[in-house]
Design an enzyme around this catalytic site. Structure first.
Site, PDB file in Angstrom:
ATOM      1  N   HIS A  80       0.825  -1.209   0.000  1.00 46.26           N
ATOM      2  CA  HIS A  80       0.000   0.000   0.000  1.00 46.26           C
ATOM      3  C   HIS A  80       0.861   1.261   0.000  1.00 46.26           C
ATOM      4  O   HIS A  80       0.529   2.248  -0.661  1.00 46.26           O
ATOM      5  CB  HIS A  80      -0.954  -0.005   1.204  1.00 46.26           C
ATOM      6  CG  HIS A  80      -1.846  -1.195   1.235  1.00 46.26           C
ATOM      7  ND1 HIS A  80      -2.522  -1.598   2.365  1.00 46.26           N
ATOM      8  CD2 HIS A  80      -2.183  -2.100   0.269  1.00 46.26           C
ATOM      9  CE1 HIS A  80      -3.232  -2.687   2.094  1.00 46.26           C
ATOM     10  NE2 HIS A  80      -3.034  -3.006   0.831  1.00 46.26           N
ATOM     11  N   HIS A 236      -9.375  -2.021  -4.991  1.00 48.09           N
ATOM     12  CA  HIS A 236      -8.232  -2.348  -4.157  1.00 48.09           C
ATOM     13  C   HIS A 236      -7.338  -3.382  -4.833  1.00 48.09           C
ATOM     14  O   HIS A 236      -6.106  -3.344  -4.677  1.00 48.09           O
ATOM     15  CB  HIS A 236      -8.670  -2.870  -2.784  1.00 48.09           C
ATOM     16  CG  HIS A 236      -7.507  -3.086  -1.863  1.00 48.09           C
ATOM     17  ND1 HIS A 236      -6.913  -2.058  -1.172  1.00 48.09           N
ATOM     18  CD2 HIS A 236      -6.789  -4.205  -1.569  1.00 48.09           C
ATOM     19  CE1 HIS A 236      -5.886  -2.529  -0.474  1.00 48.09           C
ATOM     20  NE2 HIS A 236      -5.792  -3.833  -0.714  1.00 48.09           N
ATOM     21  N   ASP A 240      -3.385  -2.946  -5.432  1.00 45.22           N
ATOM     22  CA  ASP A 240      -2.357  -3.940  -5.095  1.00 45.22           C
ATOM     23  C   ASP A 240      -1.418  -4.193  -6.266  1.00 45.22           C
ATOM     24  O   ASP A 240      -0.203  -4.360  -6.086  1.00 45.22           O
ATOM     25  CB  ASP A 240      -3.009  -5.254  -4.665  1.00 45.22           C
ATOM     26  CG  ASP A 240      -3.430  -5.253  -3.197  1.00 45.22           C
ATOM     27  OD1 ASP A 240      -2.960  -4.387  -2.439  1.00 45.22           O
ATOM     28  OD2 ASP A 240      -4.237  -6.127  -2.819  1.00 45.22           O
ATOM     29  N   HIS A 263      -1.510 -11.406  -4.738  1.00 41.91           N
ATOM     30  CA  HIS A 263      -0.109 -11.031  -4.612  1.00 41.91           C
ATOM     31  C   HIS A 263       0.833 -12.060  -5.229  1.00 41.91           C
ATOM     32  O   HIS A 263       1.866 -11.706  -5.794  1.00 41.91           O
ATOM     33  CB  HIS A 263       0.241 -10.820  -3.141  1.00 41.91           C
ATOM     34  CG  HIS A 263      -0.424  -9.620  -2.540  1.00 41.91           C
ATOM     35  ND1 HIS A 263      -0.199  -8.336  -2.996  1.00 41.91           N
ATOM     36  CD2 HIS A 263      -1.316  -9.504  -1.523  1.00 41.91           C
ATOM     37  CE1 HIS A 263      -0.908  -7.484  -2.283  1.00 41.91           C
ATOM     38  NE2 HIS A 263      -1.599  -8.165  -1.384  1.00 41.91           N
ATOM     39  N   HIS A 352     -31.915 -15.648 -25.009  1.00 40.30           N
ATOM     40  CA  HIS A 352     -31.216 -16.927 -24.860  1.00 40.30           C
ATOM     41  C   HIS A 352     -31.160 -17.304 -23.385  1.00 40.30           C
ATOM     42  O   HIS A 352     -30.371 -16.762 -22.627  1.00 40.30           O
ATOM     43  CB  HIS A 352     -29.808 -16.833 -25.455  1.00 40.30           C
ATOM     44  CG  HIS A 352     -29.162 -18.174 -25.664  1.00 40.30           C
ATOM     45  ND1 HIS A 352     -28.203 -18.683 -24.835  1.00 40.30           N
ATOM     46  CD2 HIS A 352     -29.357 -19.120 -26.635  1.00 40.30           C
ATOM     47  CE1 HIS A 352     -27.809 -19.870 -25.267  1.00 40.30           C
ATOM     48  NE2 HIS A 352     -28.499 -20.162 -26.365  1.00 40.30           N
TER      49      HIS A 352
END
Length: 451
Positions: A80, A236, A240, A263, A352
């Protein structure tokens, strides 16, 4: 572009999200070409860790955060803070820290952004280090995938798909610069599912987490908190990626397309980018900056992103029968990759299986055929032509495609002659094959469409 640092030191303190330990951190100005350097002032000898691809911790046991290390020290949950530095374009800072984890603050990059803005940003004289992606990178693990292709700036697209009523089909895409990072990403907080809490704590993590610095998502919404954005969770995830890519120690140009990545895959992307940079260091097409850190120009690259406006110039198809949104890479005469973002607003869902929408197989084939059309018509060998569908074979439908999915279509040219082309197409959703087929096309003059 020039390198940047901060004008004045700034200090932050708080609790580590995972260790629960109190930590104090001071970010200070640094000289040109230094990069981001951490100093563990709490350890004997005050070991330093320079953030590079080599110092990034690749250990699979490090989950739900990103870490950097040297032989005698490690620092967790750097993503961060690094996202704030990367998002603001800050290249050089020294960071003194008295614990093993960055303070969690509110679980986003917002407090770091405010602190850096308070410190002030200062332009330096040295050129900024920028590497432009030359070849597509594809990384997948089960249903998670990251694709990165050449582009003229950093652009990130993310598809979030959790088994959760509020997080089943969030999509966000953004070009990343200081302004868009501050407005669209910095305030997005880390999150987990309510069903994951006990498992996370059983692994000794989230000891400093609470309902204020972590969005704990129940089926009804975040517990004891409110969202800052309706799609805060997917934002977020993009944050990251911005933070994890800064592990490279230099800026990157390229388009990132991620689905369900975290990560671990982000770190694998960092490794692949650095491998590509090393590969091209000795290439004649490679240009080194005065400091020796490489920068590859997008000019002359075989990869290119075709947006919807450029696709319309190549294909005669129009709404509601244009089914490819973007072609993210073309290797002329060989292969290409196209994207179809499947949404509930697509016309064909009205009739459909409307009670439980399913993308028709014939539309999936058509989307692959249109992608193939872009690939074969941009090779330079068929100027002034259009490609007409001749035949299709070896069709296999392997996965249902529904609204919220992203269909990634990989096209391989098996044979390209003066009058015909033979291609193979594979469509994937979340890394799993949804459809595959071989297709034949014939070329005819473009004026045929106006006759």
């Amino acid at each position: 572009m020039k390198q940047k640092t901060i004008k004045n030191p700034v200090t932050l303190s708080g609790i580590g999200l995972h260790t629960g330990k109190t930590v104090r951190m001071t970010i200070k100005p640094a000289g040109e070409n230094q990069g981001v350097v951490f100093t563990r002032v709490d350890l004997p000898g005050k070991p330093t860790i320079k953030v590079t691809a080599a110092s990034a911790v690749m250990d699979e046991k490090v989950t739900r955060c990103t870490a950097v290390e040297c032989p005698s020290a490690r620092i967790y949950t750097v993503e961060h803070l690094m996202a704030a530095l990367n998002g603001m374009g800050i290249d050089n800072v020294s960071i003194d820290i008295d614990a093993e984890e960055i303070p969690g603050m509110d679980g986003s990059s917002l407090e770091f952004l405010k602190a850096l803005e308070k410190a002030g940003v200062e332009q330096q004289q040295a050129d900024k280090y920028i590497f432009a992606i030359r070849e597509p990178i594809i990384i997948s693990n089960k249903s998670a995938m990251i694709v990165m292709v050449p582009h003229d700036h950093l652009h990130i697209s993310y598809t979030l798909n959790y088994d959760h009523p509020l997080l089943s089909s969030q999509f966000f895409a953004q070009s990343i610069d200081a302004d868009t990072f501050a407005k669209e990403l910095a305030a997005a907080r880390t999150f987990c599912l309510e069903s994951e809490v006990n498992e996370i704590k059983a692994h000794g993590l989230a000891l400093g987490a609470n309902y204020q610095n972590t969005l704990v998502m129940s089926p009804q919404g975040p517990l004891e908190n409110t969202l800052r954005f309706t799609d805060e969770c997917v934002r977020h995830k993009v944050l990251d990626i911005v933070g994890d890519m800064s592990l490279l120690g230099y800026a990157v140009k390229g388009a990132v397309f991620a689905t369900k990545s975290g990560h671990r895959l982000n770190r694998m992307l960092v490794k692949k980018i650095e491998e590509q940079r090393q590969k091209y260091m000795s290439s004649s097409a490679f240009n080194a900056t005065p400091s020796g850190v490489p920068s590859v120009s997008a000019a002359g690259s075989t990869g290119r992103v075709f947006n919807i406006d450029e696709i319309r110039k190549i294909l005669p198809h129009r709404y509601p029968f244009l089914f490819v949104d973007r072609v993210i890479e073309i290797d002329p005469g060989k292969k290409g990759i196209g994207i179809k973002n499947v949404t509930a607003n697509d016309e064909f869902f009205q009739g459909h299986f409307p009670q439980k929408p399913v993308m028709p197989g014939v539309i999936m084939i058509e989307a692959m055929a249109q992608t193939a059309g872009v690939v074969v018509l941009t090779s330079g060998a068929h100027n002034g032509k259009v490609a007409l569908f001749m035949s299709i074979s070896d069709v296999k439908f392997r996965k249902v495609v529904t609204p919220g999915d992203q269909l990634l279509m990989e096209i391989e040219i098996l044979r390209d002659r003066e009058r015909t082309a033979h291609v193979k197409g594979v469509g994937r959703v979340d890394g799993e094959v949804a459809i595959e087929a071989e297709m034949m096309f014939s070329y005819t003059d473009a004026h045929y469409l106006n006759s």
